[in-house]
Design an enzyme around this catalytic site. Structure first.
Site, PDB file in Angstrom:
ATOM      1  N   GLY A  67       0.803  -1.217   0.000  1.00  0.00           N
ATOM      2  CA  GLY A  67       0.000   0.000   0.000  1.00  0.00           C
ATOM      3  C   GLY A  67       0.838   1.271   0.000  1.00  0.00           C
ATOM      4  O   GLY A  67       0.537   2.223  -0.721  1.00  0.00           O
ATOM      5  N   THR A  68       1.895   1.274   0.792  1.00  0.00           N
ATOM      6  CA  THR A  68       2.733   2.476   0.887  1.00  0.00           C
ATOM      7  C   THR A  68       3.353   2.805  -0.464  1.00  0.00           C
ATOM      8  O   THR A  68       3.326   3.949  -0.918  1.00  0.00           O
ATOM      9  CB  THR A  68       3.831   2.276   1.950  1.00  0.00           C
ATOM     10  OG1 THR A  68       3.198   2.118   3.221  1.00  0.00           O
ATOM     11  CG2 THR A  68       4.766   3.468   2.012  1.00  0.00           C
ATOM     12  N   SER A 195      -3.481  -3.302  -1.023  1.00  0.00           N
ATOM     13  CA  SER A 195      -2.450  -4.069  -0.320  1.00  0.00           C
ATOM     14  C   SER A 195      -2.880  -5.530  -0.266  1.00  0.00           C
ATOM     15  O   SER A 195      -4.050  -5.842  -0.068  1.00  0.00           O
ATOM     16  CB  SER A 195      -2.268  -3.507   1.091  1.00  0.00           C
ATOM     17  OG  SER A 195      -1.856  -4.519   1.967  1.00  0.00           O
ATOM     18  N   THR A 233      12.731  -6.902 -10.933  1.00  0.00           N
ATOM     19  CA  THR A 233      12.215  -8.234 -11.264  1.00  0.00           C
ATOM     20  C   THR A 233      10.962  -8.522 -10.454  1.00  0.00           C
ATOM     21  O   THR A 233      10.924  -8.277  -9.242  1.00  0.00           O
ATOM     22  CB  THR A 233      13.287  -9.304 -10.965  1.00  0.00           C
ATOM     23  OG1 THR A 233      14.425  -9.012 -11.775  1.00  0.00           O
ATOM     24  CG2 THR A 233      12.784 -10.700 -11.279  1.00  0.00           C
ATOM     25  N   CYS A 321      -0.054   6.378  23.845  1.00  0.00           N
ATOM     26  CA  CYS A 321       0.845   5.495  24.574  1.00  0.00           C
ATOM     27  C   CYS A 321       1.170   4.226  23.801  1.00  0.00           C
ATOM     28  O   CYS A 321       2.028   3.469  24.190  1.00  0.00           O
ATOM     29  CB  CYS A 321       0.237   5.142  25.918  1.00  0.00           C
ATOM     30  SG  CYS A 321      -0.035   6.617  26.878  1.00  0.00           S
TER      31      CYS A 321
END
Lengths: 386, 125
Positions: A67-68, A195, A233, A321
């Site tokens: 996805g990134t 993704s 590739t 946190c």
């Protein structure tokens, strides 16, 4: 119940991938026949992914590492290629961190970004988006659904606005593909990020749908694979796995979606009924079938996670946190929650492994965990503890 | 992520609650940051006869609060003032680095309670 963080690979996907490691290790770029089976596998997978999102032509699907990378290729690729037309990009305040950081990166290179705010339920107002368009706008990027609060955006409407103004429309659909039906044609989408792991495929795999005719340039230079847009590739086992995952998702989405949304609604309703001062984050109906994001006043998310973990329940939180930056989730702040409210949020993302028994168990133990932490908290009103 | 000791103090926190007639009360942190602790002390003959806490926060915040009550109980005022954040973390078998700063506030809360006690004593003189 933390499927958004990582999903197991479907055993059928794993089986499909196996032959492509040792036996069929050919390179699809080779001219001799050994490369042919890899080439065929590549083609078939492309068709399967294209079918899942309603793409007209399989060539419109480019395989990436996830996805990134898909978001990087879509946004940077379109921005750089269309700089002659303008330097303005519109996104929303609740985009995935990868989209936000890509936009920040482009801002340093003389691109201007407008972030459209969302309402309390995480919904983008298409009218507001329309107002943000200038004659320099070249790209609008809006996520299909938010993986954290589950809200599904009015994609078709936004796409229509983009096209009426001759602006490219990119959709980060990582959280939505395989969970809700998507049709890039009907929904006016030019670029769509996918993704593999978010639909039970292998990690490190993704795809970008690029509508034919879209002006885009590669962000990585190399040997010219994937129509020159993604050199390197091809990861054939990964691609085969992603193709199989797409095929399964298409077959099972409807039944699985119905099953999960029933579990989701049971979980939300049960928790809100059983626990005072508990709230749902995100949209009540326009939300991913597997997502329940709940908020509990007076307590903090990480301690909730730990308490539930001790009882065998894995969930995540928007609390600072639990993050690397010690900042609460930008999505929860964008829907108007105060910092202390964002801290007390809990995200359940369910999947194939979850059953009605799991939801029953959560509803059985969650009130006790909340009660215990509230009894310890100086913020809890005294009358609540009686 | 957390040591066994931290998890023990998180799951079975010692001395939770308030002391209605406390001789000193100290609050540190801020709910906006995700951690807020209040420590209550009861002092007799210059010794901390009772120490209790209430905490809003993550696992580390709750465990350090619980630990400080154990470390401080029975100590003289001077001894209690010498307890550091590092002592609390060490007694818990260490804390994740990211938590050392933000959630390790219990020693500060204890010191604030003692300051409050001293102030009240001065005022009553």
């Amino acid at each position: 119940m933390d499927h958004a963080a990582g999903m197991p690979v479907d055993p059928r996907v794993f089986e499909a991938m196996k032959p492509y490691f040792v036996e069929n290790y050919g390179n699809p770029s080779s001219s001799y026949s050994f490369g042919a089976s890899a080439k065929n596998a590549l083609m078939e997978s492309r068709e399967k992914v294209a079918r899942l999102i309603g793409a007209e032509k399989p060539e419109e699907v480019i395989f990436t590492s996830g996805g990134t990378e898909s978001n990087n290729l879509a946004i940077k690729g379109v921005a750089y290629r269309n700089k002659d037309k303008g330097n303005h990009i519109i996104a929303t305040t609740i985009e995935h961190i990868s989209v936000i950081n890509i936009c920040k990166h482009l801002q340093k290179q003389d691109f201007e970004i407008t972030y459209i705010p969302v309402d309390k339920q995480g919904m983008v107002d298409p009218e507001k988006l329309k107002d943000a368009i200038t004659d320099k706008t070249i790209l609008i990027s809006v996520m299909y659904a938010n993986g954290e609060i589950g809200t599904i955006q009015p994609i078709r409407e936004i796409g229509k606005i983009a096209h009426e103004n001759q602006i490219y429309f990119h959709v980060d659909a990582v959280a939505a593909v395989g969970k809700v039906p998507i049709n890039v044609g009907e929904e006016n989408i030019d670029l769509l990020s996918i993704s593999s792991n978010d639909m039970y495929g292998p990690k490190g795999m993704g795809a970008l749908y690029i509508k034919k005719g879209t002006r885009i340039q590669p962000v990585m230079q190399g040997g010219g694979q994937e129509r020159g847009l993604r050199s390197g590739t091809e990861n054939i086992p990964g691609i085969v796995g992603m193709g199989k995952a797409a095929e399964i998702a298409q077959e099972e989405m409807e039944t699985e979606g119905r099953r999960l949304s029933q579990l989701r609604d049971k979980l939300i309703k049960g928790a809100l009924n059983k626990i005072a001062r508990s709230y749902l984050n995100g949209h009540p109906t326009k939300r991913l079938p597997n997502n329940a994001n709940l908020r509990f006043s007076y307590i903090e998310g990480e301690s909730l996670i730990l308490g539930l973990d001790m009882l065998g329940i894995q969930v995540s939180s928007g609390s600072a946190c639990t993050s690397k930056t010690l900042e609460p989730s930008h999505v929860l702040l964008a829907i108007g929650l105060a910092h202390e409210e964002a801290h007390g949020s809990l995200v359940f993302t369910m999947g194939k492994q979850n059953s009605e028994e799991d939801v029953k168990y959560v509803l059985e133990v969650l009130p006790g965990v909340v009660r215990r932490l509230r009894a310890m908290s100086p913020l809890t009103p005294k009358e609540m503890l009686r | 992520m957390y040591s066994e000791k931290v998890m023990d103090h998180f799951m079975n926190p010692r001395n939770v609650g308030e002391i209605p007639d406390a001789d000193g009360v100290g609050t540190v942190g801020n709910p906006v940051c995700g951690d807020l602790m209040t420590v209550y002390i009861k002092v007799k003959d210059n010794r901390l006869e009772d120490v209790k806490f209430k905490t809003f926060g993550c696992g580390a915040a709750i465990a350090t609060s619980s630990m400080i009550t154990e470390l401080a109980k029975g100590k003289t005022i001077e001894e209690a003032l010498r307890i550091t954040r590092g002592d609390v973390a060490d007694s818990l078998g260490g804390l994740p680095p990211i938590k050392m700063h933000c959630s390790n506030l219990a020693a500060d809360a204890l010191h604030a309670a003692i300051k409050d006690y001293v102030k009240r004593k001065e005022a009553n003189k």
